[in-house]
Write an enzyme that holds these catalytic residues in place. Structure first.
Site, PDB file in Angstrom:
ATOM      1  N   ASP A  98       0.646   3.814   3.163  1.00 22.55           N
ATOM      2  CA  ASP A  98       1.090   2.481   3.529  1.00 22.55           C
ATOM      3  C   ASP A  98       0.484   1.537   2.488  1.00 22.55           C
ATOM      4  O   ASP A  98      -0.430   1.916   1.749  1.00 22.55           O
ATOM      5  CB  ASP A  98       0.593   2.138   4.936  1.00 22.55           C
ATOM      6  CG  ASP A  98       0.975   0.732   5.353  1.00 22.55           C
ATOM      7  OD1 ASP A  98       2.164   0.379   5.249  1.00 22.55           O
ATOM      8  OD2 ASP A  98       0.075  -0.026   5.749  1.00 22.55           O
ATOM      9  N   ASP A 129       0.216  -2.632   2.774  1.00 22.17           N
ATOM     10  CA  ASP A 129      -0.555  -3.730   3.357  1.00 22.17           C
ATOM     11  C   ASP A 129      -1.647  -3.189   4.271  1.00 22.17           C
ATOM     12  O   ASP A 129      -1.355  -2.500   5.251  1.00 22.17           O
ATOM     13  CB  ASP A 129       0.363  -4.669   4.163  1.00 22.17           C
ATOM     14  CG  ASP A 129       1.293  -5.473   3.279  1.00 22.17           C
ATOM     15  OD1 ASP A 129       0.785  -6.244   2.452  1.00 22.17           O
ATOM     16  OD2 ASP A 129       2.513  -5.320   3.409  1.00 22.17           O
TER      17      ASP A 129
END
Length: 351
Positions: free
Chosen positions: A19, A21
């Site tokens: 991922d 953020d």
């Protein structure tokens, strides 16, 4: 079975799906150690992919952002919810169909790329509404979407993340804006394409030809649940949204395979633990449940919990998870030793 992986965790996997953020960066600032971790993975010739629910940038823009931070990333390694949403719309609508876009220019660009026509108003008779995160989205955008959906337009959301991590703390994410429409319309979107749906993870694995991928994320309800739905092992890093307290309360569907403070856990066996192993009750002593492992001892009695002993804070967290996940809710934990107090503070579990 030991609660700490033998050797380097990443050696057991042929693809790492990050991922972005909360794992690699916060908005536009790299997280400490992230660049070094990715650089090391490249040096070890490990296959990488980036799967993000953030629909505000196109894959090439994400790659450029990463390169600007010192991460050697390629556009074809990046999978975004905006690309997935546009692909889902293209499967359902004829070429040239109008789509009302609520979100950033990146989402409009992906809609154009699949042969559909982005529009801005309900009176342009859109066949669908696609909703993704965009920092400029306002009330008028939601109003147009509401009118279009009530008129029969298909409603597709790129994701339903309630918050977006930032250096100032969690900020409203696309899920918060989807919730506003859900309240106004009294119904859910017709389709949500981002995590925790497994599509992004599955696509990343297929593109890399991976047989044993590892997903790395900071959110239990998207990254970790999505990995579980895709049948993948997962590593939760505590650099973004989900906290140690969230982990203790996690239902089975959102429990990660491993937890680490940060991406050092990919390489350093002392910086990561495997959850769900190595911690067993020592017995019920006069109504008190006792769990011991790795130098730590947790005593649970009614609404009282005490941690004593000494060891690494992640091992203490694994012990707390073992108790909480075995059906013994862990109330506020008080330290019974100086080392326990330090560990609880490191985990954000102290008063």
């Amino acid at each position: 079975m030991s609660g700490t992986p033998a050797g380097s965790l990443v050696d057991a996997y042929d693809l790492v799906i990050f991922d972005l953020d909360g794992v690699i960066y916060l908005i536009d600032r790299p997280i400490a150690g992230a660049v070094e971790a990715v650089t090391r993975l490249h040096a070890e010739q490990k296959s990488l992919a980036y799967a993000t629910n953030n629909a505000s940038r196109r894959p090439a823009e994400v790659a450029d952002l990463l390169v600007g931070m010192g991460v050697n990333a390629r556009p074809d390694e990046v999978l975004t919810s905006s690309v997935a949403a546009a692909a889902a719309l293209a499967e359902r609508l004829p070429v040239g169909a109008p789509v009302l876009v609520v979100g950033a220019e990146a989402l409009r660009a992906e809609v154009r790329a699949v042969g559909l026509v982005p529009v801005e108003r309900a009176d342009q008779s859109p066949d669908a509404v696609v909703q993704g995160y965009g920092p400029q989205v306002g009330w008028s955008d939601l109003a147009e979407a509401s009118v279009a959906i009530r008129a029969g337009a298909l409603w597709v959301a790129t994701n339903t993340d309630r918050t977006l991590p930032s250096p100032r703390g969690p900020l409203p994410g696309n899920g918060s804006l989807v919730a506003a429409l859900r309240t106004a319309l009294n119904r859910d979107p017709d389709l949500v394409v981002g995590k925790p749906e497994p599509a992004l993870f599955g696509t990343a694995a297929r593109q890399a030809g991976a047989e044993r991928p590892l997903a790395v994320g900071d959110r239990l309800d998207t990254d970790i649940e999505g990995a579980a739905r895709a049948g993948m092992d997962s590593l939760l890093v505590l650099t973004g949204v989900s906290s140690a307290a969230d982990l203790l309360a996690a239902p089975p569907s959102t429990r990660p395979t491993y937890v680490a403070h940060d991406l050092r856990g990919l390489f350093d066996a002392d910086s990561v633990v495997r959850l769900g192993v190595g911690s067993t009750p020592a017995g019920d002593q006069a109504g008190t449940l006792v769990v011991e492992a790795d130098g730590w001892r947790l005593s649970l009695s009614g609404q009282t919990a005490e941690l004593t002993g000494a060891g690494r804070s992640l091992h203490a967290l694994r012990l707390l998870c073992a108790a909480a996940w075995s059906g013994h809710p862990v109330p506020r934990v008080r330290p019974g030793s100086e080392a326990a107090g330090t560990a609880l503070r490191e985990l954000g579990l102290s008063d």
